[in-house]
Design an enzyme around this catalytic site. Structure first.
Site, short mmCIF file in Angstrom:
data_model
loop_
_atom_site.label_atom_id
_atom_site.label_comp_id
_atom_site.label_asym_id
_atom_site.label_seq_id
_atom_site.Cartn_x
_atom_site.Cartn_y
_atom_site.Cartn_z
N SER A 1 22.96 -18.05 29.06
CA SER A 1 23.35 -17.88 27.72
C SER A 1 22.38 -18.24 27.20
CB SER A 1 24.72 -18.81 27.59
OG SER A 1 23.86 -20.32 27.46
N LYS A 2 22.47 -17.93 25.56
CA LYS A 2 21.66 -18.19 24.68
C LYS A 2 21.24 -19.81 24.50
CE LYS A 2 22.72 -13.91 22.22
NZ LYS A 2 23.10 -13.18 20.78
N ARG A 3 22.10 -20.43 24.89
CA ARG A 3 21.66 -22.01 24.79
C ARG A 3 20.85 -22.41 25.98
NH1 ARG A 3 24.69 -23.86 21.28
NH2 ARG A 3 23.89 -25.93 21.54
N THR B 1 22.39 -11.65 16.69
CA THR B 1 22.74 -13.16 16.63
C THR B 1 22.04 -13.74 17.65
OG1 THR B 1 24.54 -12.80 18.24
CG2 THR B 1 25.10 -12.45 15.99
#
Length: 486
Positions: A254-256, A12
């Site tokens: 985080s992926k952000r 993901t």
RNA sequence: GCCCCGUUCGUCUAGUGGCCCAGGACGCUGGCCUCUCACGCCGGAAGCACGGGUUCGAAUCCCGUACGGGGUACCA
């Protein structure tokens, strides 16, 4: 006992640095112990998993150079290695569990559970065990309402304690660990089931993962014990929880967070071995007074017991410094090889590279290999040598600073000094400029050569000047000097 | 809220009771080298969260406090 570890990302989004660190530690642990490194894809969440992300994970592992012994594309005795292809296996195990006293059917909705918890003033969140001991009549009543049950794991009384490979003894009272769901109402298996079941089925001996999964361990250990009891597996694995990597604001990366993305480092010209070395340092040290090492050295020295349990902040500056050290450990030929794709992409050289460009590159690389910290920096340093004369331009800001009236005067003198040189060599150029600008005119070297550098290379920062002029050749050098004073 | 984990220079770490008035690295900083930029070399500032114990002796062991983090789903 043969060590078997696994790395099991969810496809993901794009791979991030936490991904790389977890993969690295597992890989190194396996290699150190001569064990097996299993790569598994946890794509049970069909809504969030994507094929693009899956390809990104494979690409990331290849770029990092972390090879897997079992997993996608290489197969292995416990395949398939994508959870989306293992559903039959999960349903089989789930049926075994459902037929035992380790689980029970639960008809409650989340809303009902929350309401009961609230009414009871409970401090604990999550399921309250309402359906633990339903009798046939109660079951029938729920079913008559059209409710479909999920399967819940019955947490044992008492506590769950284990020797964490990184943290030592860790213990949870099970009154704070609610009975958990193993599947959705439609029968789809959940992570809570699938992750330990795969570890069991794949005979994983050591689970090394991020601290964010620490609190799922007290659920997984009793489940593993049940699986052993039911003959699904042979042993409960050992667990070790790695420190998290923190980003800005001291939150889990985080992926952000743009700094989190692995491919950003690749695209910026980091070396995989440099990044990996830096990542290894976040929680582990090879020696008290040393922090640059190769993967092989890490494999040799790694001991999971030496891993530090506290979270670490990612520091881009130090990552860059370590990367620079690795770049300088490479031969010039190797740096050239690594820089080439970036030069092609920037259009500095053609693809394939022409003979003349290849030769020029071979001569120029020794001048730049030692002065770059990232592969992309070579592009800026080399471009002036390869650019078509018509496209050559001087950086405006640099020109404004160094090619003022006085600077142009210096360039004129340089032009005079160098124009009639019988041989166009580094030594001859240096001698001529030195004599004319420094000795004759009494200029300080930096004042003398600065304007010439900007005129010839287009920038204040460049490879060594005299060598650059030789490589550029007499004609192009002279035409650039003339252009600067025109 | 509740549960769990953690706490050595700004950051990453070494340190497992005396070798530590705490070592290294990045960063910062003074200098050297030098045609720019890097590299390299020499020097500097900078830290054991706090309070109680235990001990002849604690950064190291125990307890408490504070602070930080993670978790708390029919996500993974």
């Amino acid at each position: 006992m043969t060590v078997r570890v696994r790395f099991c990302p969810s496809p993901t989004g794009s791979p991030h640095v936490g991904f790389a660190r977890a993969a690295l530690y597992n890989w190194v642990f396996a290699r150190h112990h001569g064990g097996t490194f299993v790569f598994r894809i946890e794509d049970t969440d069909k809504a969030r998993s994507t094929e693009e992300s899956y390809q990104g994970m494979l690409g990331a592992m290849r770029w990092l150079g972390l090879d897997w012994d079992e997993g996608p594309e290489v197969g292995g005795p416990y395949g398939p290695y994508r959870q989306s292809e293992r559903e039959d296996l999960y349903r089989e195990v789930l049926a075994k569990l459902a037929g035992s006293s380790y689980t029970y059917d639960c008809f409650c909705t989340t809303e009902e559970v929350d309401a009961r918890r609230k009414a009871a003033g409970s401090k604990v969140q999550g399921y309250d065990g309402f359906c633990r001991d339903l009798d046939a009549e109660q079951r029938a009543a729920f079913e008559a309402e059209g409710r479909a049950p999920i399967v819940r794991f019955r947490m044992p009384d008492g506590s769950v304690t284990w020797q964490d490979l990184v943290r030592g003894e860790v213990s949870f009272e099970t009154e704070f660990v609610p009975d958990f769901a193993l599947c959705r109402a439609n029968g789809d298996p959940l992570y809570t089931l699938v992750n330990p079941v795969d570890d069991a089925l794949m005979r994983i001996t050591h689970v090394l993962r991020g601290e964010d999964l620490l609190s799922s361990t007290p659920r997984q250990i009793p489940l593993h014990r049940a699986l052993v009891e039911l003959g699904v597996s042979e042993a409960v694995p050992e667990f070790g929880h790695l420190p998290l990597i923190m980003g800005e604001g001291n939150k889990k990366l985080s992926k952000r967070d743009p700094q989190a993305h692995l491919f950003m480092y690749r695209d910026q010209g980091f070396l995989p071995e440099g990044l990996l070395n830096y990542l290894a340092l976040l929680g582990w040290a090879i020696a008290a007074d040393r922090d640059v090492f190769t993967l092989e050295e890490m494999v040799e020295a790694f001991d999971i017991a030496d891993v530090n349990p506290n979270p670490a902040r990612f520091d881009l500056k130090k990552a860059s410094a370590i990367n620079g050290d690795h770049l300088r450990m490479l031969s010039v030929e190797e740096v050239t090889h690594r820089v080439l794709p970036f030069l092609k992409q920037a259009g500095v050289v053609g693809d394939p590279v022409g003979d003349a460009d290849a030769q020029l590159l071979e001569q120029a690389m020794p001048l730049v290999a030692e002065r770059i910290g990232k592969l992309t920096e070579a592009v800026d340093l080399l471009a002036f040598l390869f650019v078509d004369e018509a496209d050559f331009s001087v950086d405006e800001a640099d020109a404004a600073k160094l090619l003022d009236e006085q600077g142009r005067e210096v360039v004129r003198a340089a032009l005079d000094a160098v124009e009639g040189l019988p041989t166009w060599s580094t030594a001859a150029i240096q001698e001529a400029l030195q004599a004319s600008l420094v000795e004759e005119r009494g200029l300080k070297p930096r004042v003398a050569f600065g304007p010439v550098r900007v005129a010839v290379t287009g920038r204040r920062i460049s490879p060594p000047l005299f060598e650059s002029m030789e490589l550029l050749g007499r004609d192009r050098t002279l035409s650039r000097l003339r252009a600067a004073v025109a």
